[in-house]
Scaffold this motif. Structure first.
Motif, PDB file in Angstrom:
ATOM      1  N   UNK A  27      21.395  85.981  48.745  1.00  0.00           N
ATOM      2  CA  UNK A  27      22.796  85.847  49.150  1.00  0.00           C
ATOM      3  C   UNK A  27      23.732  86.484  48.130  1.00  0.00           C
ATOM      4  N   UNK A  28      23.432  86.341  46.854  1.00  0.00           N
ATOM      5  CA  UNK A  28      24.278  86.931  45.810  1.00  0.00           C
ATOM      6  C   UNK A  28      24.251  88.457  45.879  1.00  0.00           C
ATOM      7  N   UNK A  29      23.077  89.033  46.084  1.00  0.00           N
ATOM      8  CA  UNK A  29      22.947  90.498  46.134  1.00  0.00           C
ATOM      9  C   UNK A  29      23.628  91.068  47.375  1.00  0.00           C
ATOM     10  N   UNK A  30      23.497  90.376  48.509  1.00  0.00           N
ATOM     11  CA  UNK A  30      24.071  90.896  49.750  1.00  0.00           C
ATOM     12  C   UNK A  30      25.571  90.673  49.858  1.00  0.00           C
ATOM     13  N   UNK A  31      26.121  89.772  49.040  1.00  0.00           N
ATOM     14  CA  UNK A  31      27.546  89.499  49.101  1.00  0.00           C
ATOM     15  C   UNK A  31      27.918  88.448  50.125  1.00  0.00           C
ATOM     16  N   UNK A  32      26.933  87.884  50.827  1.00  0.00           N
ATOM     17  CA  UNK A  32      27.210  86.833  51.798  1.00  0.00           C
ATOM     18  C   UNK A  32      27.420  85.509  51.080  1.00  0.00           C
ATOM     19  N   UNK A  33      28.310  84.695  51.615  1.00  0.00           N
ATOM     20  CA  UNK A  33      28.535  83.365  51.056  1.00  0.00           C
ATOM     21  C   UNK A  33      28.690  82.366  52.193  1.00  0.00           C
ATOM     22  N   UNK A  34      28.549  81.106  51.864  1.00  0.00           N
ATOM     23  CA  UNK A  34      28.753  80.055  52.851  1.00  0.00           C
ATOM     24  C   UNK A  34      30.145  79.456  52.758  1.00  0.00           C
ATOM     25  N   UNK A  35      31.006  80.041  51.928  1.00  0.00           N
ATOM     26  CA  UNK A  35      32.354  79.521  51.778  1.00  0.00           C
ATOM     27  C   UNK A  35      33.228  80.010  52.927  1.00  0.00           C
ATOM     28  N   UNK A  36      34.177  79.164  53.301  1.00  0.00           N
ATOM     29  CA  UNK A  36      35.120  79.533  54.352  1.00  0.00           C
ATOM     30  C   UNK A  36      36.153  80.467  53.743  1.00  0.00           C
ATOM     31  N   UNK A  37      36.363  81.652  54.341  1.00  0.00           N
ATOM     32  CA  UNK A  37      37.328  82.577  53.760  1.00  0.00           C
ATOM     33  C   UNK A  37      38.732  81.985  53.794  1.00  0.00           C
ATOM     34  N   UNK A  38      39.464  82.223  52.712  1.00  0.00           N
ATOM     35  CA  UNK A  38      40.841  81.737  52.640  1.00  0.00           C
ATOM     36  C   UNK A  38      41.776  82.673  53.371  1.00  0.00           C
ATOM     37  N   UNK A  39      43.060  82.432  53.198  1.00  0.00           N
ATOM     38  CA  UNK A  39      44.055  83.304  53.810  1.00  0.00           C
ATOM     39  C   UNK A  39      43.954  84.685  53.192  1.00  0.00           C
ATOM     40  N   UNK A  40      44.137  85.702  54.025  1.00  0.00           N
ATOM     41  CA  UNK A  40      44.038  87.072  53.530  1.00  0.00           C
ATOM     42  C   UNK A  40      44.971  87.965  54.342  1.00  0.00           C
ATOM     43  N   UNK A  41      45.129  89.181  53.854  1.00  0.00           N
ATOM     44  CA  UNK A  41      45.879  90.202  54.587  1.00  0.00           C
ATOM     45  C   UNK A  41      45.131  91.516  54.445  1.00  0.00           C
ATOM     46  N   UNK A  42      45.459  92.470  55.313  1.00  0.00           N
ATOM     47  CA  UNK A  42      44.716  93.729  55.349  1.00  0.00           C
ATOM     48  C   UNK A  42      45.587  94.904  54.931  1.00  0.00           C
ATOM     49  N   UNK A  43      44.950  95.810  54.206  1.00  0.00           N
ATOM     50  CA  UNK A  43      45.533  97.108  53.884  1.00  0.00           C
ATOM     51  C   UNK A  43      44.544  98.177  54.325  1.00  0.00           C
ATOM     52  N   UNK A  44      45.035  99.383  54.565  1.00  0.00           N
ATOM     53  CA  UNK A  44      44.176 100.512  54.902  1.00  0.00           C
ATOM     54  C   UNK A  44      44.272 101.558  53.816  1.00  0.00           C
TER      55      UNK A  44
END
Length: 154
Positions: A27-44
């Motif tokens: 899980x650490x190597x792949x970057x996957x986590x079991x945590x719920x993602x917090x608030x975020x915003x997107x940029x391009x």
């Protein structure tokens, strides 16, 4: 007989600990986590060459992870790679408009990630905005090819 059952229990617990350790490392190597993602915003950000950048790659500022690469797609108008960055909500309306995005590599042959460097513009980037100043990935194969072609022509 009792010693045999104790031994079997010990071996079973050892095997379970080993399997859990491998799962954790995976899980650490792949970057996957079991945590719920917090608030975020997107940029391009558009790049001429993204090298080996993959979705879920880190986005960092000063070495601190502040987000992930949400998606990578082809911009059919300019034929560049459009990288969609998902950043922590606390950075929304705080990143200057002249922020630079560069594709960097951890070590010589490590993973690729996006590094952000802030500028000094008083205007800020909001959700859905585009980072205009980008630096494409350095592709090791292209550097080697240039080096060899320069050696042959000399």
């Amino acid at each position: 007989m009792k010693r045999s059952k104790t031994m079997e229990l010990g071996v079973g617990l050892f095997m379970l600990a080993g399997i859990l350790g491998l799962l954790f490392l995976g899980l650490r190597v792949s970057g996957l986590t079991f945590t719920v993602p917090g608030d975020s915003f997107q940029l391009e950000a558009n790049f001429a060459n993204i090298g080996g950048l993959k979705p879920r790659a880190r986005v960092t500022m000063s070495g601190v992870t502040v987000g992930r690469v949400a998606a990578i797609e082809l911009d059919t108008e300019w034929y560049d790679a459009r990288v969609i960055l998902e950043l922590d909500a606390e950075l929304e309306d705080r990143l200057p408009r002249d922020t630079t995005a560069a594709i960097l590599t951890s070590g010589l042959l490590g993973e690729q990630y996006v590094g952000l460097t802030v500028g000094g513009d008083p205007e800020t980037l909001g959700d859905g905005d585009t980072i205009r100043d980008t630096q494409s990935a350095l592709v090791l194969e292209e550097l080697i090819q240039q080096f060899v072609s320069n050696m042959v022509s000399d």
